[in-house]
Enzyme design. Sequence first.
Site, PDB file in Angstrom:
ATOM      1  N   CYS A 139     -21.812   4.501 -19.210  1.00  0.00           N
ATOM      2  CA  CYS A 139     -21.709   5.637 -20.135  1.00  0.00           C
ATOM      3  C   CYS A 139     -22.886   6.591 -19.961  1.00  0.00           C
ATOM      4  O   CYS A 139     -22.705   7.816 -19.984  1.00  0.00           O
ATOM      5  CB  CYS A 139     -21.609   5.150 -21.575  1.00  0.00           C
ATOM      6  SG  CYS A 139     -20.091   4.217 -21.918  1.00  0.00           S
ATOM      7  N   CYS A 141     -25.576   1.062 -22.234  1.00  0.00           N
ATOM      8  CA  CYS A 141     -24.383   1.093 -21.381  1.00  0.00           C
ATOM      9  C   CYS A 141     -24.655   1.962 -20.156  1.00  0.00           C
ATOM     10  O   CYS A 141     -24.605   3.193 -20.240  1.00  0.00           O
ATOM     11  CB  CYS A 141     -23.183   1.635 -22.150  1.00  0.00           C
ATOM     12  SG  CYS A 141     -21.673   1.668 -21.151  1.00  0.00           S
TER      13      CYS A 141
END
Length: 178
Positions: free
Chosen positions: A133, A130
Amino acid sequence: MSVENLKEALPEYAKDLKLNLGSITRTTELNEEQLWGTLLASAAATRNTQVLTEIGAEAADTLSAEAYHAALGAASVMAMNNVFYRGRGFLDGKYDDLRAGLRMNIIGNPGVEKANFELWCFAVSAINGCPDCVASHEHTLREAGVSRETIQEALKAAAIISGVAQAIVASQTLATAG
């Protein structure tokens, strides 16, 4: 159960991983809680039973109960968040104005030093792929004064554990197929 067992389980073609696994457990860039929390959270993120069992046993001997549970909590909450934020990232900002509406209380109150928990979330987010993130946790870590070297060492630990898990799955799968 231990890192040594994982090293022994690795096939010859994964010799680099064996060496890297040995090296990362002797790192001086991460303190003991950072290292073993990163290894445990990363092992959980790989979803590999053998890797999690071996790392989990050794981490239990090293980490406090609070840190052990926080590392597993980081892996769990990031499994959810990484899917959500990675998925939302594919949508070119069309949903960025909407509230996520996901409970993630452990991020605000992990039960351990916040920077260590962020480091574990960062490592798991790298394994789970991700980019939003990873960038967010790296920013939070830098704002908290965590060095680039410490952050990179956690990234290396995550990469090594991910590679070990993949090599073990490949070896076991081919052994049972052949």
